[in-house]
Design a protein around this motif. Structure first.
Motif, mmCIF file in Angstrom:
data_model
loop_
_atom_site.group_PDB
_atom_site.id
_atom_site.type_symbol
_atom_site.label_atom_id
_atom_site.label_comp_id
_atom_site.label_asym_id
_atom_site.label_seq_id
_atom_site.Cartn_x
_atom_site.Cartn_y
_atom_site.Cartn_z
ATOM 1 N N LEU A 25 43.504 28.565 30.935
ATOM 2 C CA LEU A 25 42.703 29.354 29.987
ATOM 3 C C LEU A 25 43.010 28.949 28.550
ATOM 4 O O LEU A 25 42.120 28.907 27.698
ATOM 5 C CB LEU A 25 42.960 30.855 30.180
ATOM 6 N N LEU A 26 44.285 28.627 28.293
ATOM 7 C CA LEU A 26 44.651 28.191 26.937
ATOM 8 C C LEU A 26 43.890 26.908 26.579
ATOM 9 O O LEU A 26 43.340 26.786 25.481
ATOM 10 C CB LEU A 26 46.172 27.975 26.848
ATOM 11 N N PRO A 56 46.194 37.981 33.440
ATOM 12 C CA PRO A 56 46.515 38.819 34.609
ATOM 13 C C PRO A 56 45.283 39.156 35.451
ATOM 14 O O PRO A 56 45.324 39.033 36.684
ATOM 15 C CB PRO A 56 47.123 40.087 33.989
ATOM 16 N N GLY A 57 44.176 39.514 34.799
ATOM 17 C CA GLY A 57 42.945 39.845 35.532
ATOM 18 C C GLY A 57 42.383 38.628 36.257
ATOM 19 O O GLY A 57 41.940 38.715 37.401
ATOM 20 N N GLU A 59 44.106 35.972 37.177
ATOM 21 C CA GLU A 59 45.032 35.627 38.282
ATOM 22 C C GLU A 59 44.712 36.447 39.527
ATOM 23 O O GLU A 59 44.727 35.923 40.640
ATOM 24 C CB GLU A 59 46.488 35.904 37.880
ATOM 25 N N ARG A 60 44.429 37.731 39.328
ATOM 26 C CA ARG A 60 44.107 38.580 40.498
ATOM 27 C C ARG A 60 42.887 38.035 41.231
ATOM 28 O O ARG A 60 42.846 38.016 42.459
ATOM 29 C CB ARG A 60 43.834 40.028 40.042
ATOM 30 N N LYS A 61 41.910 37.559 40.460
ATOM 31 C CA LYS A 61 40.695 37.033 41.111
ATOM 32 C C LYS A 61 41.016 35.760 41.888
ATOM 33 O O LYS A 61 40.574 35.586 43.022
ATOM 34 C CB LYS A 61 39.609 36.749 40.068
ATOM 35 N N TYR A 62 41.802 34.863 41.264
ATOM 36 C CA TYR A 62 42.157 33.632 41.990
ATOM 37 C C TYR A 62 42.999 33.964 43.228
ATOM 38 O O TYR A 62 42.868 33.315 44.269
ATOM 39 C CB TYR A 62 42.879 32.626 41.077
ATOM 40 N N GLU A 63 43.834 35.006 43.111
ATOM 41 C CA GLU A 63 44.644 35.412 44.258
ATOM 42 C C GLU A 63 43.741 35.791 45.435
ATOM 43 O O GLU A 63 44.012 35.447 46.583
ATOM 44 C CB GLU A 63 45.509 36.603 43.849
ATOM 45 N N GLU A 64 42.629 36.462 45.101
ATOM 46 C CA GLU A 64 41.720 36.924 46.170
ATOM 47 C C GLU A 64 40.899 35.802 46.790
ATOM 48 O O GLU A 64 40.257 35.994 47.812
ATOM 49 C CB GLU A 64 40.764 38.001 45.620
#
Ligand SMILES: C=CC1=C(C)c2cc3[nH]c(cc4nc(cc5[nH]c(cc1n2)c(C)c5CCC(=O)O)C(CCC(=O)O)=C4C)c(C)c3C=C
Ligand SMILES: [Fe+2]
Ligand SMILES: [Fe+2]
Length: 320
Positions: A25-26, A56-57, A59-64
């Motif tokens: 993202l950076l 953080p948000g 990351e949660r999506k990629y985790e899913e």
């Protein structure tokens, strides 16, 4: 020196682990071709803050969807399939704008093979300064820094290529086949959104998207279709209508069977696997659709690969 030519596939890239989300993202928010935040000298600092706050948000999506973006593997398999179709005279490489393999790594690999002719082929069908423009700018910067002379050819759009349209139409048909033969199905094309300011400044992206939709729909006469835009990423005016607004609008008009067709991407990634398959699917369920399906992404579709091969061969002939 090798007499082969290199095909360099330009793509956005995506995080290959959850730890890679923030630095990915950076890289993206530091790029003034895709987003301008404040004056140039401040952007690196603001980009760092946005990447930290957003990660953080995201990351949660990629985790899913399995803990990473599949875009690298899918692009590599497109590259291998393309190499197979093109045969002996070509080697295919991948350069990701915001993650790995970087443009620098890709050019170093081409150089190690002793290849001097390069066809840079953007995998974004519709030209935008934010996507292809950014990848080509990065490529030109790296080329000038490297000091190595390559004979370059650029292919920066293919939104109306007959084989691209054929490949998309095949996927739309596969999607339609997933409905009951007597069901009245409508099609919703969902393209990646772009800030309206790009279009106002002359970006051809929207015209290209509309032309792709027109050409695909020539193959599906009598089917009602719509166009909307997904994946806004900031507080400016983006292209309208948004895909979620359109889902509500169609539900209010008693549409029950909807096929969503992702445009602007040629492979699966977070915006098909999460935004459409999880978020919009849940929304569609709540809104009372009986059946909501997504047409499969192109990935290594043989027709799509033959489109890429045709683009490469034509670029080679033109620049002999
Ligand atoms: C910051 C503004 C953004 C613009 C403008 C934008 C345009 C744009 N993007 C794509 C294709 C992809 N975008 C992807 C991820 C992604 N895009 C943005 C921001 C902008 N995109 C962000 C912040 C992200 C990361 C995810 C998130 O934080 O929500 C990807 C996926 C990468 C992957 O997971 O594999 C693609 C592909 C197009 C075609 C486009 C404009 C035409
Ligand atoms: Fe994006
Ligand atoms: Fe209406």
């Amino acid at each position: 020196m090798s007499d082969k030519a290199a095909v360099l596939l330009l793509q956005m890239g995506g995080p290959d682990s959850l730890d890679a989300v923030e630095p990915f993202l950076l890289n993206l928010f530091s790029d003034r071709d895709i987003i301008r935040i404040g004056p140039a000298f401040l952007q690196p600092f603001i980009a760092r803050l946005i990447a930290k706050r957003r990660s953080p948000g995201v990351e949660r999506k990629y985790e899913e969807i399995g803990g990473k973006s599949p875009i690298r593997e899918l692009t590599e398999s497109q590259a291998r399939a393309l190499e197979e179709v093109l045969g002996d005279g070509y080697r295919c490489f991948v350069a990701m704008r915001y993650w790995k393999p970087s443009t620098m790594e890709a050019l170093a690999a081409i150089r190690r093979e002793g290849i001097s002719r390069v066809i840079a082929l953007s995998l974004y069908p519709h030209y935008s300064r934010a996507t292809t423009g950014s990848s080509v700018n990065e490529l030109k910067r790296v080329l000038s820094q490297s000091g190595v002379q390559f004979q370059m050819t650029y292919v920066d759009r293919f939104f109306d290529h007959p084989l691209y349209i054929d490949a998309l139409a095949e996927k739309v048909q596969e999607g339609l086949d997933d409905f009951h033969p007597l069901a009245e199905v409508q099609i919703l094309f969902s393209a990646h959104s772009l800030p309206q300011s790009f279009i106002d400044e002359g970006d051809p992206y929207l015209d290209h998207i509309r032309e792709t939709v027109r050409l695909v729909m020539e193959r599906f006469e009598g089917v009602t279709h719509h166009l909307a835009f997904q994946s806004r990423a900031g507080p400016v005016k983006w292209l309208e209508p948004s895909t979620d607004e359109m889902l509500e609008h169609l539900a209010a008009h008693q549409v029950k069977n909807l096929l969503i067709v992702p445009l602007s991407f040629v492979s699966d990634h977070i915006e098909t696997l999460h935004e459409i398959d999880i978020e919009y699917a849940q929304e569609a369920h709540k809104l009372g659709y009986s059946r909501f399906r997504r047409s499969p992404s192109l990935n290594a579709s043989p027709t799509f690969i033959s489109c890429l091969a045709d683009l490469v061969r034509k670029a080679t002939e033109d620049h002999g």
